[in-house]
Write a protein that holds these residues in place. Structure first.
Motif, mmCIF file in Angstrom:
data_model
loop_
_atom_site.group_PDB
_atom_site.id
_atom_site.type_symbol
_atom_site.label_atom_id
_atom_site.label_comp_id
_atom_site.label_asym_id
_atom_site.label_seq_id
_atom_site.Cartn_x
_atom_site.Cartn_y
_atom_site.Cartn_z
ATOM 1 N N MET A 97 0.804 -1.233 0.000
ATOM 2 C CA MET A 97 0.000 0.000 0.000
ATOM 3 C C MET A 97 0.827 1.269 0.000
ATOM 4 N N ARG A 98 1.893 1.271 0.829
ATOM 5 C CA ARG A 98 2.624 2.512 1.122
ATOM 6 C C ARG A 98 1.603 3.629 1.413
ATOM 7 N N PRO A 99 0.824 3.475 2.499
ATOM 8 C CA PRO A 99 -0.303 4.388 2.730
ATOM 9 C C PRO A 99 0.145 5.810 3.053
ATOM 10 N N ASP A 100 -0.737 6.749 2.774
ATOM 11 C CA ASP A 100 -0.518 8.133 3.194
ATOM 12 C C ASP A 100 -0.806 8.298 4.682
ATOM 13 N N VAL A 101 -1.776 7.527 5.174
ATOM 14 C CA VAL A 101 -2.204 7.613 6.569
ATOM 15 C C VAL A 101 -2.341 6.189 7.112
ATOM 16 N N MET A 102 -1.834 5.974 8.322
ATOM 17 C CA MET A 102 -1.975 4.680 8.981
ATOM 18 C C MET A 102 -2.618 4.902 10.348
ATOM 19 N N VAL A 103 -3.634 4.106 10.660
ATOM 20 C CA VAL A 103 -4.364 4.237 11.917
ATOM 21 C C VAL A 103 -4.295 2.905 12.650
ATOM 22 N N THR A 104 -3.815 2.908 13.888
ATOM 23 C CA THR A 104 -3.829 1.710 14.725
ATOM 24 C C THR A 104 -4.900 1.882 15.787
ATOM 25 N N GLU A 105 -5.857 0.981 15.794
ATOM 26 C CA GLU A 105 -6.955 1.065 16.756
ATOM 27 C C GLU A 105 -6.487 0.520 18.109
ATOM 28 N N LEU A 106 -6.610 1.332 19.142
ATOM 29 C CA LEU A 106 -6.270 1.063 20.548
ATOM 30 C C LEU A 106 -4.769 1.087 20.850
ATOM 31 N N PHE A 107 -3.942 0.436 20.048
ATOM 32 C CA PHE A 107 -2.506 0.468 20.296
ATOM 33 C C PHE A 107 -1.973 1.896 20.096
ATOM 34 N N PRO A 108 -1.029 2.383 20.924
ATOM 35 C CA PRO A 108 -0.267 1.691 21.965
ATOM 36 C C PRO A 108 -0.880 1.758 23.362
ATOM 37 N N PHE A 109 -2.122 2.238 23.486
ATOM 38 C CA PHE A 109 -2.757 2.296 24.806
ATOM 39 C C PHE A 109 -3.159 0.908 25.298
ATOM 40 N N GLY A 110 -3.347 0.002 24.379
ATOM 41 C CA GLY A 110 -3.761 -1.348 24.724
ATOM 42 C C GLY A 110 -3.205 -2.332 23.711
ATOM 43 N N ARG A 111 -3.691 -3.596 23.772
ATOM 44 C CA ARG A 111 -3.223 -4.686 22.918
ATOM 45 C C ARG A 111 -1.727 -4.931 23.098
ATOM 46 N N ARG A 112 -1.304 -4.900 24.360
ATOM 47 C CA ARG A 112 0.121 -5.081 24.645
ATOM 48 C C ARG A 112 0.620 -6.445 24.184
ATOM 49 N N MET A 113 -0.252 -7.486 24.241
ATOM 50 C CA MET A 113 0.173 -8.823 23.832
ATOM 51 C C MET A 113 0.432 -8.907 22.328
ATOM 52 N N LEU A 114 -0.047 -7.939 21.575
ATOM 53 C CA LEU A 114 0.187 -7.907 20.135
ATOM 54 C C LEU A 114 1.189 -6.822 19.758
ATOM 55 N N ALA A 115 1.959 -6.374 20.729
ATOM 56 C CA ALA A 115 2.876 -5.250 20.485
ATOM 57 C C ALA A 115 3.885 -5.571 19.384
ATOM 58 N N ASP A 116 4.328 -6.823 19.277
ATOM 59 C CA ASP A 116 5.344 -7.143 18.272
ATOM 60 C C ASP A 116 4.847 -6.829 16.864
ATOM 61 N N GLU A 117 3.577 -7.172 16.569
ATOM 62 C CA GLU A 117 3.104 -6.923 15.203
ATOM 63 C C GLU A 117 2.851 -5.435 14.973
ATOM 64 N N PHE A 118 2.368 -4.740 16.008
ATOM 65 C CA PHE A 118 2.183 -3.297 15.843
ATOM 66 C C PHE A 118 3.524 -2.589 15.684
ATOM 67 N N MET A 119 4.524 -3.007 16.474
ATOM 68 C CA MET A 119 5.830 -2.360 16.374
ATOM 69 C C MET A 119 6.497 -2.670 15.031
ATOM 70 N N ALA A 120 6.266 -3.865 14.483
ATOM 71 C CA ALA A 120 6.792 -4.175 13.150
ATOM 72 C C ALA A 120 6.160 -3.257 12.109
ATOM 73 N N LEU A 121 4.870 -3.000 12.270
ATOM 74 C CA LEU A 121 4.175 -2.096 11.359
ATOM 75 C C LEU A 121 4.705 -0.673 11.489
ATOM 76 N N LEU A 122 4.921 -0.224 12.735
ATOM 77 C CA LEU A 122 5.442 1.127 12.951
ATOM 78 C C LEU A 122 6.863 1.266 12.425
ATOM 79 N N ALA A 123 7.658 0.199 12.563
ATOM 80 C CA ALA A 123 9.020 0.241 12.027
ATOM 81 C C ALA A 123 8.994 0.374 10.506
ATOM 82 N N ALA A 124 8.055 -0.320 9.877
ATOM 83 C CA ALA A 124 7.930 -0.189 8.426
ATOM 84 C C ALA A 124 7.547 1.235 8.040
#
Length: 657
Positions: A97-124
């Motif tokens: 996609m190479r999006p113009d805008v990326m929205v993560t629902e709840l993270f980083p306030f929550g979904r700590r157990m899924l932090a690895d996939e969110f952080m991989a997305l943020l690193a990208a």
């Protein structure tokens, strides 16, 4: 302007998170944007995805409120292979996609157990050029972790990776700080959208299902089973009305059949229906839990409601929301701990006797506002801001600042500020402009000078500037952090002994250059410092420490006063020009309000500038702000010598030696 937007969401218990994210995605698509919605929770057939590009990751869920344990769709513990597959799919979607805008629902306030996939997305996203606008999307109420370090971790992730936080609520009803600890540095990121709800559908069936009934709902999970069971019995006690129970897909067939077996002639038991908003709008009383989407469906309908908030597993979200709505006279609340058939019947009868609620004051325009805010963030990042829109927003923010200052002055308060400017090395036209601004308004400025780079000409230039005080800005402003970590000269990447040696050399070099004018206050480059070094600074001769964001305590170590900065106008992660004025000024207004409410332990508000990188937009903002502050009798910009004075019982102020 058509934007490419990526929204990612994982719902673990009910379907509320997915339903809200899908509504936002549909609104953005309706506005002409290309939207992809990625769901990592269980499939939810009743959630409308319309014409969106919808992607289902290998799903995970939780067992009830045990959110720390992830299960796969068959109820087995989620394997590392499954989680790795999710990460690969998510980052592959981003790469395509190479999006113009990326929205993560709840993270980083929550979904700590899924932090690895969110952080991989943020690193990208961080590696992408141009970097997409990155936003967090949260409901009106959050569940704050019990451990302070987890809150701090969430804040660090926000400051490093995010441009803003979309809060889908109405602060007049329920501000985010009622459930999550906010500070003056986080507040500028927040953008309230109002509640996210869609207009009630047209009702052209006068005698349709739900008309004048008691409609009982509980979302998509099995968490409402106690409510369904109590309602089945309460229907026997309130027989003058038909009751309709709508059980979500998360209720297994055996439990559904057990509830249905209790049905009387005035009770209908059926599965949840896509026309739920119509049924609620027709009802005499709606009985439900207090989930976000269910409550939003109630707003604006004029329907009387009994809320039985879900409170198992130390969940506080629904009870807080329900109590706030009850305090505004909008609902009747029956705490889950008091749920019995008799109590529910009494609550329903009480609600029937009440006049319809007045919910018109609640901001329910969340979809339109969310679309507008996403577009505004994208315009600012791309330098495409609509001039009239940006100007109007900024002028409104300046008026809010004036009101906050006037209110403080009228209350007899004195607002304390101080001003720090970083990276001084030599006389330059930019430094002359900074010092002229300070002189024009008699505003003291502390110059964090880099000892190894500071020239003798800089010392000579400052000799005739009594309002300018040099501080120690690291040693050489050299980054020692690994390539994949944030920059730091005095971070925990080197032995403490090496940090101590460099700090000692920095103080000696600065004293040699600036003599008695120097204030022995350590300002670590990039505002990062290893805790082990902090403890050593007093023994080296330092009396103060200054970084960024609210300090945790008055003393960073015994004998080491800490006074930080809080407002930096430079958009370091984007345009490197001026951060949006309304964001800066609204953060300042919140900082002023926080200090008016608090005791004297809060530090002065610190302004942070970097004269060497200012463009005209930043200079104009700084000049306007300093002028604004200095013309108010109740505002004082203090010299660094004053704000770093050691606390004492007397009224005198002794600055650093």
């Amino acid at each position: 302007m058509s934007l490419s937007v990526l929204i990612t969401v994982t719902h673990l218990l009910g379907v509320g998170h997915l339903a809200r994210a899908a509504a936002i995605a549909r609104a953005l698509a309706a506005a002409g944007h290309d939207v992809t919605l990625v769901s990592g929770g269980m499939p939810a057939p009743l959630v409308r995805t319309g014409r969106l590009r919808f992607v289902q990751l290998p799903p995970v869920r939780s067992a009830g409120t045990a959110f720390s344990t992830l299960l796969d769709e068959d109820g087995r513990p989620a394997s590392s292979a499954l989680l790795a597959e999710r990460r690969r799919e998510l980052t592959a979607i981003f790469a395509r996609m190479r999006p113009d805008v990326m929205v993560t629902e709840l993270f980083p306030f929550g979904r700590r157990m899924l932090a690895d996939e969110f952080m991989a997305l943020l690193a990208a996203a961080e590696a992408c050029r141009p970097r997409p606008v990155t936003l967090a999307s949260v409901r009106d109420v959050l569940v704050a972790p019990a451990k302070p370090e987890r809150i701090a971790e969430a804040h660090r992730r926000l400051f490093r990776h995010y441009d803003g936080v979309l809060v889908h609520g109405d602060p007049a009803i329920l501000p985010l700080e009622a459930s999550w600890p906010l500070d003056a540095t986080l507040a500028p990121l927040l953008r309230y959208t109002g509640y996210v709800g869609e207009p009630a559908p047209e009702d052209d069936e006068p005698a349709g299902d739900g008309r004048d009934e008691i409609v009982v709902s509980g979302g998509g999970s099995a968490a409402a089973l106690p409510l369904y069971r109590a309602a089945a019995e309460a229907a026997r006690l309130v027989r003058e009305k038909r009751w309709r129970l709508l059980l979500g897909a998360g209720v297994v067939q055996a439990d559904f059949a057990a509830v249905a077996a209790r049905a009387t002639d005035n009770l209908v038991v059926e599965r949840a229906r896509p026309d739920f908003p119509l049924l609620v709008g027709r009802s005499a009383v709606s009985v439900s839990q207090a989930g976000y989407n269910t409550v939003v469906d109630l707003f604006g309908t004029g329907v009387k409601a009994v809320l039985v908030p879900f409170e198992e597993g130390n969940e506080t979200e629904q009870r807080l929301r329900a109590d706030r709505l009850a305090s505004h006279g909008l609902v009747t609340v029956l705490p889950q701990g008091e749920l019995t058939a008799g109590n529910l019947a009494r609550a329903v009868r009480a609600a029937l006797a009440l006049p319809p609620p007045e919910a018109t004051a609640i901001d329910c325009g969340g979809l339109a506002t969310t679309v507008r805010l996403v577009e505004e963030f994208a315009r600012r990042r791309g330098g495409l801001a609509a001039p009239a829109l940006a100007a109007n927003s900024a002028e409104s923010a300046w008026r809010r600042l004036d009101d906050a200052l006037a209110t403080a002055v009228a209350s007899g308060d004195t607002l304390a500020f101080w001003w720090r400017d970083d990276d001084a090395t030599a006389p330059t036209p930019a430094l002359d402009r900074l010092l002229t601004l300070a002189r024009r308004h008699a505003a003291p400025v502390a110059l964090a000078a880099i000892p190894a780079a500071a020239t003798r000409a800089l010392a000579e230039r400052l000799a005739d500037e009594p309002l300018a005080s040099p501080l120690v800005h690291g040693l050489s402003h050299r980054n020692h952090a690994p390539a994949d970590e944030k920059k730091a000269e005095f971070g925990a990447h080197r032995p403490t002994a090496a940090l101590v040696a460099d700090a000692e050399r920095a103080l000696a070099t600065a004293r040699e250059r600036f003599g008695a004018r120097l204030l022995p206050i350590f300002v670590p480059p990039w505002n990062r410092i290893a805790p082990a070094l902090v403890a050593e600074l007093p023994a080296l001769g330092f009396c103060g420490l200054s970084t960024f964001r609210d300090r945790p305590a008055t003393e960073a170590a015994p004998g080491l006063i800490q006074v930080n900065t809080h407002l930096d106008p430079v958009d370091w992660h984007g345009s490197r020009s001026l951060v949006a004025e309304d964001m800066l000024l609204d953060g300042l207004v919140r900082a002023i309000a926080a200090r008016r409410r608090a005791d004297d332990t809060l530090e002065p508000i610190g302004l942070l500038t970097h004269h060497l990188v200012h463009d005209e937009a930043i200079w104009s903002f700084c000049e306007r702000l300093i002028e604004r502050l200095c013309r108010h009798a109740g505002v004082r910009i203090h010299a660094a010598r004053e704000v770093f004075a050691a606390p004492s019982a007397g009224s005198g102020v002794d600055g650093p030696a």
